[in-house]
Motif scaffolding. Structure first.
Motif, PDB file in Angstrom:
ATOM      1  N   VAL A 274       9.686  10.283 -25.315  1.00 31.99           N
ATOM      2  CA  VAL A 274       9.363   9.404 -26.510  1.00 31.99           C
ATOM      3  C   VAL A 274       7.936  10.261 -26.907  1.00 31.99           C
ATOM      4  N   SER A 275       7.915  10.702 -28.239  1.00 34.66           N
ATOM      5  CA  SER A 275       6.489  11.246 -28.740  1.00 34.66           C
ATOM      6  C   SER A 275       5.997  10.616 -29.930  1.00 34.66           C
ATOM      7  N   LEU A 276       4.657  10.306 -29.910  1.00 34.12           N
ATOM      8  CA  LEU A 276       4.040   9.479 -30.854  1.00 34.12           C
ATOM      9  C   LEU A 276       2.671  10.494 -31.383  1.00 34.12           C
ATOM     10  N   PRO A 277       2.459  10.301 -32.703  1.00 28.57           N
ATOM     11  CA  PRO A 277       1.419  11.134 -33.039  1.00 28.57           C
ATOM     12  C   PRO A 277       0.147  10.909 -32.739  1.00 28.57           C
ATOM     13  N   GLU A 278      -0.300   9.640 -32.868  1.00 29.49           N
ATOM     14  CA  GLU A 278      -1.784   9.143 -32.549  1.00 29.49           C
ATOM     15  C   GLU A 278      -1.932   9.346 -30.928  1.00 29.49           C
ATOM     16  N   PRO A 279      -3.496   9.956 -30.766  1.00 34.87           N
ATOM     17  CA  PRO A 279      -3.713   9.982 -29.188  1.00 34.87           C
ATOM     18  C   PRO A 279      -4.247   8.544 -28.473  1.00 34.87           C
ATOM     19  N   LEU A 280      -3.365   7.573 -28.444  1.00 37.44           N
ATOM     20  CA  LEU A 280      -3.728   6.442 -27.996  1.00 37.44           C
ATOM     21  C   LEU A 280      -2.704   6.066 -26.993  1.00 37.44           C
ATOM     22  N   ALA A 281      -3.031   4.865 -26.261  1.00 37.50           N
ATOM     23  CA  ALA A 281      -1.981   4.474 -25.327  1.00 37.50           C
ATOM     24  C   ALA A 281      -0.708   4.256 -25.849  1.00 37.50           C
ATOM     25  N   PRO A 282       0.307   4.583 -25.356  1.00 42.11           N
ATOM     26  CA  PRO A 282       1.700   4.521 -25.849  1.00 42.11           C
ATOM     27  C   PRO A 282       1.834   3.237 -26.624  1.00 42.11           C
ATOM     28  N   SER A 283       1.819   1.958 -25.901  1.00 37.65           N
ATOM     29  CA  SER A 283       2.040   0.806 -26.724  1.00 37.65           C
ATOM     30  C   SER A 283       1.434   0.794 -28.114  1.00 37.65           C
ATOM     31  N   ILE A 284      -0.051   1.137 -27.934  1.00 35.08           N
ATOM     32  CA  ILE A 284      -0.765   1.007 -29.326  1.00 35.08           C
ATOM     33  C   ILE A 284      -0.440   2.209 -30.494  1.00 35.08           C
ATOM     34  N   ALA A 285       0.036   3.225 -29.689  1.00 33.25           N
ATOM     35  CA  ALA A 285       0.471   4.346 -30.804  1.00 33.25           C
ATOM     36  C   ALA A 285       1.698   3.857 -31.327  1.00 33.25           C
TER      37      ALA A 285
ATOM     38  N   ARG B  78      16.890  21.485  -6.884  1.00 28.14           N
ATOM     39  CA  ARG B  78      17.016  21.205  -8.292  1.00 28.14           C
ATOM     40  C   ARG B  78      16.196  20.070  -8.893  1.00 28.14           C
ATOM     41  N   VAL B  79      15.294  20.594  -9.835  1.00 26.32           N
ATOM     42  CA  VAL B  79      14.083  20.008 -10.237  1.00 26.32           C
ATOM     43  C   VAL B  79      13.865  19.558 -11.795  1.00 26.32           C
ATOM     44  N   ALA B  80      13.733  18.328 -12.230  1.00 23.74           N
ATOM     45  CA  ALA B  80      13.602  17.781 -13.623  1.00 23.74           C
ATOM     46  C   ALA B  80      12.159  17.504 -13.662  1.00 23.74           C
ATOM     47  N   LEU B  81      11.809  17.744 -14.822  1.00 26.26           N
ATOM     48  CA  LEU B  81      10.304  17.433 -14.917  1.00 26.26           C
ATOM     49  C   LEU B  81      10.021  16.795 -16.327  1.00 26.26           C
ATOM     50  N   VAL B  82       9.659  15.593 -16.377  1.00 30.02           N
ATOM     51  CA  VAL B  82       9.888  14.752 -17.441  1.00 30.02           C
ATOM     52  C   VAL B  82       8.397  14.178 -18.090  1.00 30.02           C
ATOM     53  N   LYS B  83       8.096  14.229 -19.325  1.00 33.56           N
ATOM     54  CA  LYS B  83       6.982  13.295 -20.015  1.00 33.56           C
ATOM     55  C   LYS B  83       7.630  12.165 -20.736  1.00 33.56           C
ATOM     56  N   PRO B  84       7.751  11.100 -20.229  1.00 35.89           N
ATOM     57  CA  PRO B  84       8.456   9.858 -20.564  1.00 35.89           C
ATOM     58  C   PRO B  84       7.794   9.667 -21.960  1.00 35.89           C
ATOM     59  N   PHE B  85       6.374   9.613 -22.056  1.00 34.34           N
ATOM     60  CA  PHE B  85       5.835   8.948 -23.230  1.00 34.34           C
ATOM     61  C   PHE B  85       4.560  10.029 -23.408  1.00 34.34           C
ATOM     62  N   GLN B  86       4.724  10.601 -24.637  1.00 32.54           N
ATOM     63  CA  GLN B  86       3.724  11.684 -24.840  1.00 32.54           C
ATOM     64  C   GLN B  86       3.033  11.249 -26.039  1.00 32.54           C
ATOM     65  N   THR B  87       1.741  10.794 -26.252  1.00 35.89           N
ATOM     66  CA  THR B  87       1.192  10.675 -27.548  1.00 35.89           C
ATOM     67  C   THR B  87       0.217  11.712 -27.965  1.00 35.89           C
ATOM     68  N   GLY B  88      -0.262  11.793 -29.318  1.00 39.48           N
ATOM     69  CA  GLY B  88      -1.335  12.491 -29.802  1.00 39.48           C
ATOM     70  C   GLY B  88      -0.824  13.865 -30.083  1.00 39.48           C
ATOM     71  N   VAL B  89       0.614  14.003 -30.243  1.00 42.17           N
ATOM     72  CA  VAL B  89       0.964  15.367 -30.592  1.00 42.17           C
ATOM     73  C   VAL B  89       2.342  15.224 -31.587  1.00 42.17           C
ATOM     74  N   ALA B  90       2.381  16.119 -32.709  1.00 42.41           N
ATOM     75  CA  ALA B  90       3.188  16.202 -33.591  1.00 42.41           C
ATOM     76  C   ALA B  90       4.799  16.817 -33.106  1.00 42.41           C
ATOM     77  N   ASP B  91       4.459  17.799 -32.203  1.00 40.12           N
ATOM     78  CA  ASP B  91       5.607  18.583 -31.704  1.00 40.12           C
ATOM     79  C   ASP B  91       5.545  18.747 -30.205  1.00 40.12           C
ATOM     80  N   PRO B  92       6.054  17.778 -29.327  1.00 36.96           N
ATOM     81  CA  PRO B  92       5.936  18.023 -28.150  1.00 36.96           C
ATOM     82  C   PRO B  92       6.183  19.335 -27.392  1.00 36.96           C
ATOM     83  N   ALA B  93       7.146  19.881 -27.859  1.00 37.51           N
ATOM     84  CA  ALA B  93       7.340  21.260 -27.378  1.00 37.51           C
ATOM     85  C   ALA B  93       6.284  22.257 -27.656  1.00 37.51           C
TER      86      ALA B  93
END
Ligand SMILES: Nc1ncnc2c1ncn2[C@@H]1O[C@H](COP(=O)(O)OP(=O)(O)OP(=O)(O)O)[C@@H](O)[C@H]1O
Ligand SMILES: [Mg+2]
Length: 237
Positions: A71-82, A33-48
């Motif tokens: 977590v999803s953030l719109p600017e394509p930067l390192a998570p802390s900066i985004a 049973r596998v889960a696949l996670v992107k904990p911190f996504q940057t640079g996208v408006a809609d992660p799905a």
């Protein structure tokens, strides 16, 4: 935590972490049973729709793999900066808790970092800290081309200093007709780290409807539980 946690990091951004993570998830999901996670996504408006999650969903259609972006953030930067620029501080503890809960409910949790191992998530935490908080082992993804030896060495040295075990090195977009650079890089990495299982994922179209169809995976060096099911590729070319 019951399930084991694998943190998929890379020598850089854009080296093939998402491709490798989806490939690993699909391989492991045959008997776990596998889960696949992107904990911190940057640079996208809609992660799905435009994030790494979109590739996971296309690649894992028809499998029971659990897929999440935390977590999803719109600017394509390192998570802390985004996060700072968006005025939306990242709750790292909540992300760790979510990953732990997913690990409890699955046999394997695969978590894909953003960029490389020392990318900052907030003022106090980087990807290596996050992996350590999850008791994760690392899968390190690298490119096959010139420059990769230095980046792999830096990443492995940093992992060791941070007490993180590296379980697998994946070299993605390995050319079907490898030239002297790719062949020598692979040979060097295997001789420098004969203990480390290596998988090459060949350059492939990664096209719909099944992006991982025909993705030629070859195992080199010692066998790994993560690469056990795939072809041995001693020719490295
Ligand atoms: N085996 C492969 N065959 C063809 N293209 C590949 C392969 N592996 C990676 N790529 C290409 O390289 C690019 C980057 O890959 P990917 O998105 O997996 O990198 P990443 O490390 O996850 O990037 P990010 O840091 O943005 O999450 C993509 O365009 C992807 O299609
Ligand atoms: Mg990615």
């Amino acid at each position: 935590m019951s399930g084991r946690v694998l943190f998929v990091t890379g020598t850089d951004t854009g080296v093939g972490k998402t491709v490798a993570a989806a490939w690993l998830a699909r391989s492991l999901a045959r008997d776990a049973r596998v889960a696949l996670v992107k904990p911190f996504q940057t640079g996208v408006a809609d992660p799905a729709r435009d994030g790494d999650e979109a590739f996971y969903r296309a690649a894992l259609r028809g499998t029971p793999v659990t897929i999440r972006t935390l977590v999803s953030l719109p600017e394509p930067l390192a998570p802390s900066i985004a996060a700072a620029r968006a005025g939306a501080p990242i709750d790292v503890a909540a992300a760790i808790d979510e990953c732990r809960a997913l690990a409890r409910d699955h046999d394997v949790l695969l978590a894909e970092g953003a960029g490389g191992l020392l990318v900052p998530i907030d003022g106090a935490t980087d990807m290596a800290d996050f992996a350590a908080a999850l008791d994760a082992s690392l899968v390190v993804v690298a490119r096959p081309s010139l420059g990769t030896l230095n980046h792999v060495a830096l990443t492995l040295e940093a992992a060791e200093r941070r007490g993180l075990a590296v379980e697998l090195l994946v070299i993605s977009a390995y050319p079907k007709r490898a030239g002297v650079v790719e062949r020598e890089n692979l040979r060097f990495l295997r001789s420098r780290r004969p203990d480390l299982p290596v998988v090459t994922l060949a350059e492939a179209p990664l096209a719909p409807p099944d992006p991982l169809a025909g993705l030629d995976a070859r195992a080199h060096g010692p066998a790994s539980p993560l690469s056990g099911a795939i072809a041995r590729g001693e020719s490295s070319g």
